[in-house]
Design a protein around this motif. Structure first.
Motif, PDB file in Angstrom:
ATOM      1  N   SER A 124      28.027  34.091  98.373  1.00 59.66           N
ATOM      2  CA  SER A 124      28.456  34.494  99.708  1.00 59.66           C
ATOM      3  C   SER A 124      28.750  35.992  99.759  1.00 59.66           C
ATOM      4  N   THR A 125      28.260  36.644 100.797  1.00 58.61           N
ATOM      5  CA  THR A 125      28.507  38.090 100.934  1.00 58.61           C
ATOM      6  C   THR A 125      28.965  38.433 102.343  1.00 58.61           C
ATOM      7  N   CYS A 126      29.771  39.495 102.424  1.00 58.01           N
ATOM      8  CA  CYS A 126      30.201  39.971 103.743  1.00 58.01           C
ATOM      9  C   CYS A 126      29.093  40.782 104.409  1.00 58.01           C
ATOM     10  N   GLY A 127      28.005  41.060 103.660  1.00 58.84           N
ATOM     11  CA  GLY A 127      26.857  41.709 104.312  1.00 58.84           C
ATOM     12  C   GLY A 127      26.555  43.117 103.845  1.00 58.84           C
ATOM     13  N   LEU A 128      26.473  43.328 102.530  1.00 60.22           N
ATOM     14  CA  LEU A 128      26.093  44.652 102.004  1.00 60.22           C
ATOM     15  C   LEU A 128      24.571  44.752 102.015  1.00 60.22           C
ATOM     16  N   VAL A 129      24.026  45.340 103.058  1.00 59.44           N
ATOM     17  CA  VAL A 129      22.584  45.287 103.336  1.00 59.44           C
ATOM     18  C   VAL A 129      21.694  45.748 102.167  1.00 59.44           C
ATOM     19  N   PRO A 130      21.951  46.921 101.570  1.00 57.63           N
ATOM     20  CA  PRO A 130      21.048  47.343 100.479  1.00 57.63           C
ATOM     21  C   PRO A 130      21.046  46.355  99.312  1.00 57.63           C
ATOM     22  N   LYS A 131      22.195  45.743  99.066  1.00 61.11           N
ATOM     23  CA  LYS A 131      22.287  44.781  97.960  1.00 61.11           C
ATOM     24  C   LYS A 131      21.603  43.456  98.309  1.00 61.11           C
ATOM     25  N   ILE A 132      21.591  43.108  99.586  1.00 61.79           N
ATOM     26  CA  ILE A 132      20.857  41.899 100.008  1.00 61.79           C
ATOM     27  C   ILE A 132      19.370  42.116  99.720  1.00 61.79           C
ATOM     28  N   ASP A 133      18.885  43.343 100.005  1.00 61.72           N
ATOM     29  CA  ASP A 133      17.480  43.659  99.720  1.00 61.72           C
ATOM     30  C   ASP A 133      17.203  43.641  98.220  1.00 61.72           C
ATOM     31  N   GLU A 134      18.166  44.143  97.452  1.00 60.57           N
ATOM     32  CA  GLU A 134      17.988  44.155  95.993  1.00 60.57           C
ATOM     33  C   GLU A 134      17.950  42.720  95.447  1.00 60.57           C
ATOM     34  N   LEU A 135      18.822  41.884  96.004  1.00 64.53           N
ATOM     35  CA  LEU A 135      18.850  40.479  95.594  1.00 64.53           C
ATOM     36  C   LEU A 135      17.536  39.786  95.955  1.00 64.53           C
ATOM     37  N   ALA A 136      17.017  40.104  97.131  1.00 65.57           N
ATOM     38  CA  ALA A 136      15.762  39.483  97.593  1.00 65.57           C
ATOM     39  C   ALA A 136      14.641  39.725  96.586  1.00 65.57           C
TER      40      ALA A 136
END
Ligand code: SAH
Length: 362
Positions: free
Chosen positions: A198-210
């Motif tokens: 679960s994340t509060c929404g750190l966008v660059p890290k969401i892309d890195e995770l993807a």
């Protein structure tokens, strides 16, 4: 100044992924099969002492005892709910405390792990962040939360949620190592599909995770469908507003082929009106995402109170009518409920109080 002998810090073997442990053990001049055995002792048999590694040569055990450690927190407090939920306050080697929760479901035992000591994200409704972030947890410390629960209960853990104290994507590398360790066949071998992050929404890290294309479930703590409302609840929204977050969620779904779920904590008079439900449905329509509705758990010093059950159900029905999948999350451990982070805060303020009392009497 007095000269000091150079002390090298002990290596915590629990933090090393299988490859890195292999490198380390090879650097000690040991054959590769030793690393495999030691990895199993640490991550499958869950020993907390090198002396328990009975198939290792005595000299190696002694060497490891002198130069290495194993992450093994102690249980400082434990609260058991009537429904089987157990909340642990665990004390780490440096004295810091974190919370870990065991939840028992019909499909198996799930553990909610912390990923940091405290949190830097500042969500206004959350107890974990009130005193800020102290430090990141290491991969081995996160895994040791699960190992401690498994040792304490004697029951197998089959599911993991990264929803305890801390922002997992703010401790990205250690969390990635943890995921590798916990899902490895030489360890507990917990499948990625049984893990939610679960994340509060750190966008660059969401892309890195993807980019990693892991098959875990990504949950986004959304809590509001427009920037004004969301920023009033979550400062992170000023850095990554919805016009960045929602496209990142879509990119994530595209890259991984996995559906996202949205967490939505309901706060009376703030984000629970029918108008807000319509706005939410409009925002995420067509994503096939799932919305989890939970009444906010009021914490000390926060102005928020929970929406009542009837209005939560009404909100859910409206979302469903508008084509959005939504469920009201069953509340486990209601009788021990302390919202996440409260046990740690309570403990810290008790410690401060008794320190003050000690000071007054001396
Ligand atoms: N930092 C991560 C994970 C930890 S919080 C995140 O923000 O997602 C886990 C979930 O609990 C998040 O959805 C968070 O917004 C929510 N939460 C935190 N405090 C809460 C409270 N007092 N009541 C209800 N939900 C809360």
């Amino acid at each position: 100044m007095t000269p000091t002998t150079q002390q090298t810090r002990p290596v915590c073997l629990s933090d090393l992924t299988q490859d890195r442990l292999a490198e380390y053990i090879a650097s000690l001049g040991q054959p590769a099969f030793r690393a495999k055995q030691i990895y199993k002792w640490l991550h499958q048999k869950l020993v907390t002492d090198f002396s328990a590694m009975t198939d290792q040569p005595k000299a190696l055990i002694e060497q490891l005892q002198q130069t290495c450690t194993i992450a093994s927190p102690s249980i400082r407090r434990k609260q058991c709910s009537k429904d089987g939920t157990v909340k642990y306050l665990l004390q780490l080697a440096d004295g810091n405390c974190i919370e870990t929760v065991l939840m028992r479901y019909h499909y198996g035992n799930s553990v909610c792990v912390s990923t940091q000591v405290g949190c830097a994200m500042g969500c206004r409704f959350c107890a974990s962040t009130q005193a800020g972030r102290v430090r990141d947890l290491t991969a081995g410390e996160i895994a040791s939360e699960i190992y401690t629960v498994q040792r304490d209960t004697g029951e197998r853990v089959s599911h993991i949620v990264l929803m305890g104290i801390g922002e997992p994507l703010h401790n990205f590398n250690n969390v990635m190592d943890f995921l590798e360790i916990i899902s490895s066949p030489g360890g507990l071998n917990i499948g990625m599909r049984n893990i939610s992050l679960s994340t509060c929404g750190l966008v660059p890290k969401i892309d890195e995770l993807a980019k990693r294309k892991l098959q875990l479930t990504l949950s986004i703590s959304l809590h509001a469908p427009n920037n004004k409302m969301r920023s009033s609840m979550m400062p992170v929204n000023d850095a990554y507003p919805l016009e960045q977050l929602i496209p990142a969620c879509r990119r994530y779904q595209q890259a991984t082929g996995r559906r996202i779920s949205f967490e939505y904590s309901m706060v009376r008079g703030v984000n629970d009106s029918p108008e807000t439900a319509r706005e939410l449905a409009h925002l995420i329509r067509g994503m096939g995402a799932h919305v989890n509705l939970i009444p906010i758990n009021p914490v000390d010093g926060s102005p928020y109170s929970a929406t009542d059950d009837r209005n939560i159900r009404r909100f859910r029905d409206l979302l469903e009518q508008l084509g959005v999948n939504a469920t009201v999350r069953r509340r486990l451990g209601a009788d021990i409920s302390a919202a996440c982070g409260q046990l740690r805060r309570e403990d810290a303020s008790q410690a401060a109080k008794s320190a003050m009392e000690r000071n007054q009497t001396t």
